[in-house]
Design an enzyme around this catalytic site. Structure first.
Site, PDB file in Angstrom:
ATOM      1  N   ASP A  29      34.952 -23.094  26.874  1.00 15.30           N
ATOM      2  CA  ASP A  29      35.375 -22.884  25.493  1.00 15.30           C
ATOM      3  C   ASP A  29      36.880 -22.623  25.433  1.00 15.30           C
ATOM      4  O   ASP A  29      37.343 -21.521  25.714  1.00 15.30           O
ATOM      5  CB  ASP A  29      34.600 -21.697  24.901  1.00 15.30           C
ATOM      6  N   GLU A  71      61.060 -13.378  44.142  1.00 15.40           N
ATOM      7  CA  GLU A  71      61.000 -12.034  44.725  1.00 15.40           C
ATOM      8  C   GLU A  71      60.363 -11.086  43.709  1.00 15.40           C
ATOM      9  O   GLU A  71      61.044 -10.298  43.053  1.00 15.40           O
ATOM     10  CB  GLU A  71      62.402 -11.556  45.090  1.00 15.40           C
ATOM     11  N   GLU A 116      58.700  -7.982  41.959  1.00 15.33           N
ATOM     12  CA  GLU A 116      58.606  -6.536  42.132  1.00 15.33           C
ATOM     13  C   GLU A 116      57.457  -6.009  41.279  1.00 15.33           C
ATOM     14  O   GLU A 116      57.051  -6.640  40.307  1.00 15.33           O
ATOM     15  CB  GLU A 116      59.932  -5.874  41.736  1.00 15.33           C
ATOM     16  N   GLU A 132      60.865  -0.561  46.772  1.00 11.40           N
ATOM     17  CA  GLU A 132      62.013  -0.907  45.946  1.00 11.40           C
ATOM     18  C   GLU A 132      62.684   0.355  45.400  1.00 11.40           C
ATOM     19  O   GLU A 132      62.270   1.473  45.677  1.00 11.40           O
ATOM     20  CB  GLU A 132      61.604  -1.850  44.802  1.00 11.40           C
ATOM     21  N   GLU A 154      58.212  -4.475  46.638  1.00 14.03           N
ATOM     22  CA  GLU A 154      58.571  -5.894  46.565  1.00 14.03           C
ATOM     23  C   GLU A 154      57.990  -6.605  47.770  1.00 14.03           C
ATOM     24  O   GLU A 154      58.031  -6.085  48.896  1.00 14.03           O
ATOM     25  CB  GLU A 154      60.090  -6.077  46.540  1.00 14.03           C
ATOM     26  N   HIS A 198      63.748 -11.992  40.877  1.00 12.70           N
ATOM     27  CA  HIS A 198      64.854 -12.883  41.208  1.00 12.70           C
ATOM     28  C   HIS A 198      64.261 -14.164  41.803  1.00 12.70           C
ATOM     29  O   HIS A 198      63.393 -14.102  42.682  1.00 12.70           O
ATOM     30  CB  HIS A 198      65.790 -12.227  42.218  1.00 12.70           C
ATOM     31  N   ARG A 221      75.653  -8.845  42.319  1.00 18.71           N
ATOM     32  CA  ARG A 221      74.297  -8.784  41.784  1.00 18.71           C
ATOM     33  C   ARG A 221      74.249  -8.465  40.295  1.00 18.71           C
ATOM     34  O   ARG A 221      73.177  -8.384  39.711  1.00 18.71           O
ATOM     35  CB  ARG A 221      73.473  -7.769  42.590  1.00 18.71           C
ATOM     36  N   GLU A 259      70.366 -18.349  42.803  1.00 18.75           N
ATOM     37  CA  GLU A 259      69.397 -17.275  42.544  1.00 18.75           C
ATOM     38  C   GLU A 259      69.562 -16.823  41.094  1.00 18.75           C
ATOM     39  O   GLU A 259      70.601 -16.276  40.729  1.00 18.75           O
ATOM     40  CB  GLU A 259      69.631 -16.098  43.487  1.00 18.75           C
ATOM     41  N   ARG A 299      68.715 -14.234  38.426  1.00 21.68           N
ATOM     42  CA  ARG A 299      68.325 -12.838  38.600  1.00 21.68           C
ATOM     43  C   ARG A 299      67.743 -12.189  37.346  1.00 21.68           C
ATOM     44  O   ARG A 299      67.336 -11.039  37.381  1.00 21.68           O
ATOM     45  CB  ARG A 299      69.533 -12.026  39.083  1.00 21.68           C
TER      46      ARG A 299
END
Length: 470
Positions: free
Chosen positions: A51, A130, A132, A212, A220, A269, A339, A358, A360
């Site tokens: 359904d 990655e 978390e 973390e 993580e 990330h 970062r 990457e 983030r």
């Protein structure tokens, strides 16, 4: 794995049941179990009915019949059933037209890969997330007309240093102090290890696991990069394994981006690279050892980042994490090592195979199929249109003035802003018919009606502290 091999796997393990799983519009697994002797090789072509009107964001009740067609190549022995059971993932098909269902997230990912190959730019997109998460001991919440609250608890919570625990041994990670401590401060090493061993038993390649930054059990587990569709499939297994291993130990896991006030949230990330004929395409002699193609891909991700976040940070809670001036990256810029930029270029290795971008800003509440596909489409758009990403942001943002930071865009401040950005900027997603207009409008409408509007209607507990005596 072929259908014939599927039944051989079941026979080898003495499995009498098959558990069919598929991913709903928002990214959660749904399932139904069948005695395996009710299936034959034709089931892998004919599918099984269900359904579709009972699945979030899918069909109306007047056209509810849908088919789930199992993909034999995804078969695994499920580690959480009492008796041997084969789990298999399914693609969703319209029973009348026999066409793949436009709102099936796995179908979107399959189309993204075919579109990429059709451009001639690359024949493989590798993704490395990655994710978390938080491990809690207890969670309670309620929302009704006259009350609204939540309460969470963790043996690791910094707020429990004075709790009577017969005895309380201390060793609670401080707020923002949970990154990389050994036991006994990291009390969840063995639990995360069991999660990793279960993943490895299913053929998943794990690069690392660790505590973390956050107090109260933030962890993580990093998966080794692999092809986009395979990684999206694995992300479903990842969440399933973590939640169920935790439950076996009397714990509960959340992938909410921001469950704890005044501490770090949970991000995801996500690393992306393109390859062709076995050769990585993002390595070169430019900034941070990148190719011109990679720079253009970064330009595409940054140009479309605000719209991307409607899929990559898809909850109202996501924007409790993406707040300027705090830990999450909100600056739409790129950098090597920095970062605080939305796109980082990892510098751990000079190997051409390690060159990637990457992103983030995403968090683990995302539907991997849709988010990874949207990232790929943004990168391809940047490459095809040779989008210049501008100058890198290699400074500490906390030493920069507001005027200097104003040169860079910022992430949306709310889910509603992200959805508005998606509505305005989604042509790059519909290239090649990867994301249909139906998927875009369906996503926006579902999120507005079921998440944005309901939150608008409810008072927030903190408002009583702010305004009760106004």
């Amino acid at each position: 794995m072929t259908p014939k091999e599927f039944f051989k796997l079941a026979e080898e393990h003495g499995a009498e049941m098959v558990d069919l799983k598929f991913t709903d519009f928002l990214g959660a697994w749904q399932h139904c179990s069948y005695p395996i002797d009710t299936w034959d090789e034709g089931t892998f072509e004919d599918g099984v009915g269900f359904d579709g009107s009972s699945i979030r964001g899918w069909q109306g009740i007047h056209e509810s019949d849908m088919l789930a067609v199992p993909d034999a190549s995804t078969a695994r022995i499920d580690p959480f059933f009492a008796r041997p059971t084969v789990s298999v993932l399914a693609n969703i098909v319209d029973p009348v037209t026999r066409e793949d269902y436009s709102r099936d997230p796995r179908h979107v990912a399959r189309k993204a890969i075919e579109h990429m190959k059709g451009t001639g730019i690359a024949d493989a997109c590798y993704i490395g997330p990655e994710p978390e998460f938080f491990i809690f001991d207890d969670v309670r919440y309620e929302q009704n007309e006259h009350s609204g609250y939540y309460e969470i608890d963790s043996v690791e919570g910094a707020w429990n240093t004075s709790r009577y625990e017969e005895p309380n041994l201390g060793y609670k990670p401080r707020y923002k102090g949970g990154y990389f401590p050994v036991s006994p401060t990291d009390s969840y090493h063995e639990l995360r290890g069991e999660m990793v061993y279960t993943m490895r038993d299913l053929g998943m390649v794990v690069e690392a696991h660790h505590h973390e930054v956050g107090t109260a059990g933030q962890g993580e587990i990093d998966l080794e990069f692999t092809e986009l569709l395979h990684m999206a499939d694995q992300l479903g297994w990842f969440k399933y394994i973590i939640r169920n291993v935790a439950k076996q130990h009397g714990k509960t896991v959340t992938f909410m981006p921001k469950p704890i006030f005044n501490d770090n949230g949970s991000g995801m990330h996500t690393h992306l690279s393109l390859w062709k004929d076995g050769t990585p395409l993002f390595a070169g002699d430019g900034y941070a050892g990148l190719s011109t193609m990679c720079m253009h891909a970064i330009g595409g991700v940054l140009r479309h980042a605000r719209a991307l976040l409607a899929f990559a940070a898809p909850t109202s809670n996501s924007y409790r994490r993406l707040v300027p001036g705090f830990e999450a990256p909100v600056n739409l810029a790129y950098s090597k090592r920095n970062r605080s930029a939305a796109v980082r270029i990892p510098m751990y290795s000079n190997s051409p195979k390690a060159k990637r971008l990457e992103f983030r800003c995403p968090d683990p509440s995302a539907n991997g199929y849709l988010m990874f596909s949207a990232m790929l489409m943004a990168a391809l758009d940047g490459i095809e249109n040779e989008v210049d990403p501008g100058a890198p942001l290699d400074r500490d943002i906390y030493d920069m003035s507001r005027e200097e930071l104003a040169q860079y865009g910022q992430t949306p401040g709310s889910l509603e802003e992200a959805l508005a950005a998606l509505e305005e900027d989604h042509a790059f997603l519909t290239n090649g018919g990867v994301f249909t207009d139906d998927v875009i409008s369906g996503w926006i409408n579902y999120k507005m009606e079921n998440e944005v509007d309901p939150l608008r209607l409810r008072p927030h507990p903190h408002e009583f502290d702010l305004y009760y005596d106004c």
